[in-house]
Design an enzyme around this catalytic site. Structure first.
Site, PDB file in Angstrom:
ATOM      1  N   ASP A 128       0.804  -1.228   0.000  1.00  0.00           N
ATOM      2  CA  ASP A 128       0.000   0.000   0.000  1.00  0.00           C
ATOM      3  C   ASP A 128       0.837   1.278   0.000  1.00  0.00           C
ATOM      4  OD1 ASP A 128      -2.685  -0.020  -0.268  1.00  0.00           O
ATOM      5  OD2 ASP A 128      -3.162   0.173   1.844  1.00  0.00           O
ATOM      6  N   CYS A 171     -23.776  -6.397  -2.878  1.00  0.00           N
ATOM      7  CA  CYS A 171     -22.832  -5.339  -2.504  1.00  0.00           C
ATOM      8  C   CYS A 171     -23.204  -4.013  -3.163  1.00  0.00           C
ATOM      9  CB  CYS A 171     -21.407  -5.741  -2.865  1.00  0.00           C
ATOM     10  SG  CYS A 171     -21.135  -6.121  -4.620  1.00  0.00           S
ATOM     11  N   LYS A 219      -9.765  15.088   3.307  1.00  0.00           N
ATOM     12  CA  LYS A 219      -9.469  16.266   4.123  1.00  0.00           C
ATOM     13  C   LYS A 219     -10.279  17.454   3.611  1.00  0.00           C
ATOM     14  CE  LYS A 219      -4.879  15.354   5.981  1.00  0.00           C
ATOM     15  NZ  LYS A 219      -3.528  15.907   6.176  1.00  0.00           N
ATOM     16  N   CYS A 254     -15.320   1.878   5.703  1.00  0.00           N
ATOM     17  CA  CYS A 254     -16.684   1.370   5.573  1.00  0.00           C
ATOM     18  C   CYS A 254     -16.606  -0.084   5.132  1.00  0.00           C
ATOM     19  CB  CYS A 254     -17.471   2.196   4.562  1.00  0.00           C
ATOM     20  SG  CYS A 254     -19.168   1.615   4.296  1.00  0.00           S
ATOM     21  N   ASP A 255     -17.363  -0.950   5.785  1.00  0.00           N
ATOM     22  CA  ASP A 255     -17.300  -2.392   5.505  1.00  0.00           C
ATOM     23  C   ASP A 255     -18.575  -2.947   4.875  1.00  0.00           C
ATOM     24  OD1 ASP A 255     -14.735  -2.650   6.582  1.00  0.00           O
ATOM     25  OD2 ASP A 255     -15.494  -2.968   8.615  1.00  0.00           O
TER      26      ASP A 255
END
Length: 380
Positions: A130, A190, A218, A236-237
């Protein structure tokens, strides 16, 4: 004959706590060039995405003589029951439970590098978690780690999409593994469940509407996004929680990802009252700390609005007088909703002293929220 076999690497990896490992070709990303350009032109890419397409698809920019990419996946689907808090709380994504996954995967990749070097003395390697613009999920897909879900997540049939990804670029050739075709079928749970309505179509997302992105954005958010964020503090899941593959995904015992001081449902007042020291203690060890204290507190202010948490009022009044103009604006807005006319004097005084133009606009919005009119120049 190569200095080490794919089976040797896999065997070592699985003994080292890596759950899935695959091999991809360095040129596996070139086919995404047009897709990335189209996404940029259509405004579907978000601000944190690298704008230089070549940096996203060319591993040779990181390792000049790269011949293979090893992709790894580590499951974070731990068997852990979240606390059922009755007071105001904010929700923290599974990706930020426990120890920062960047560190966990970096340790796994370092062990893998050492093993390969013990067999291949002249190997050159670069490990990635990442911390680079390469298309990480596309590499994992090409390496057979899992298939693309309609929500753009990589789904492994055994571990679901609750997997952290990492890569190892190396100058040793290995035959690439075979990608796996999608197994989503007619399922679109989903897409329907997404609270941000971020999906343009199957496998196509407008990143700017994703609430996970909103929690790290931001700046000031619009009213629609503020409402949709709900109680989210980080990430968020939802699109993963409804996935049938995740409902039957294998649970793992991994102490690194058991929540520490940062709880999956964390008390809002504690977040609102964070100073630098406490922020480092609570959020510092996790993957959510990178966005900084003020963005996390901003999200807690929004969560206090959406959960109608009047216990937050005292903390919001302190933030209204704080050093951050950004948080002063959000606090004024929250107080206009949670405390109404009782806070009008404090918001008016803050407005008259405020020098930040954007914050003044947010305070004007707060005062209009209370009085039904725009407050200006100390006149009502």
């Amino acid at each position: 004959m190569t200095c080490v076999t794919k089976n040797d690497i896999r065997e070592f990896a699985y003994k080292s706590g890596i759950d899935v490992l695959g091999f991809a070709s360095p040129d596996c990303l070139f086919k995404y060039r047009v897709l990335l350009k189209n996404r940029c032109e259509l405004g579907l890419s978000c601000s944190i995405e690298e704008k230089d397409v070549e940096k996203r698809i060319n591993p040779a920019l990181l390792l000049e003589d790269v011949k293979s990419i090893i992709a790894i996946a580590v499951s974070y689907n731990i068997d852990f029951k979240r606390d059922d808090l009755k007071s105001g709380f904010g929700i923290v994504s599974r990706t930020s439970w426990g120890k920062d996954y960047h560190m966990v995967l970096k340790e796994k990749l370092d062990m893998l590098k050492s093993f390969i070097l013990s067999k291949c003395n002249n190997a050159k390697m670069v490990s990635l978690v990442d911390n680079n613009p390469l298309l990480e999920r596309a590499i994992a897909y090409s390496a057979g780690i899992g298939f693309y879900g309609k929500n753009n997540m990589i789904i492994n049939e055994e571990y679901g999409s609750y997997i952290f990804l990492g890569e190892l670029l190396l100058n040793v050739y290995f035959e690439p593994d075979t990608p796996i075709d999608s197994k989503c079928g007619d399922c679109s749970l989903c897409l329907k469940a997404c609270p941000g309505k971020a999906f343009v179509s199957d496998y196509n997302i407008d990143a700017n509407k994703c609430l996970s992105y909103a929690t790290i954005y931001k700046g000031y958010l619009n009213d629609e996004t503020i409402k949709k964020l709900g109680k989210r503090i980080y990430g968020c899941d939802v699109c993963q929680e409804v996935c049938p593959f995740n409902k039957r995904a294998k649970k793992v015992m991994r102490n690194e990802f058991i929540p520490g001081k940062l709880k999956p449902r964390h008390n809002l007042t504690e977040i609102l009252d964070l100073d630098n020291k406490r922020f480092k203690e609570v959020f510092g060890p996790t993957s959510s700390s990178w966005r900084g204290k003020n963005t996390i507190i901003r999200n807690a202010i929004i969560a206090s609005i959406n959960s109608k948490d009047k216990d937050s009022i005292k903390s919001l009044k302190s933030l209204l007088k704080g050093n951050s103009a950004y948080l002063r604006g959000y606090s004024a807005y929250a107080l206009s909703i949670l405390d109404g006319e009782r806070s009008i004097s404090g918001i008016e005084n803050a407005y008259l002293k405020e020098t930040d133009i954007e914050t003044k606009e947010f305070m004007k919005k707060a005062l209009k929220n209370i009085r039904g009119e725009v407050f200006e120049d100390n006149k009502r």
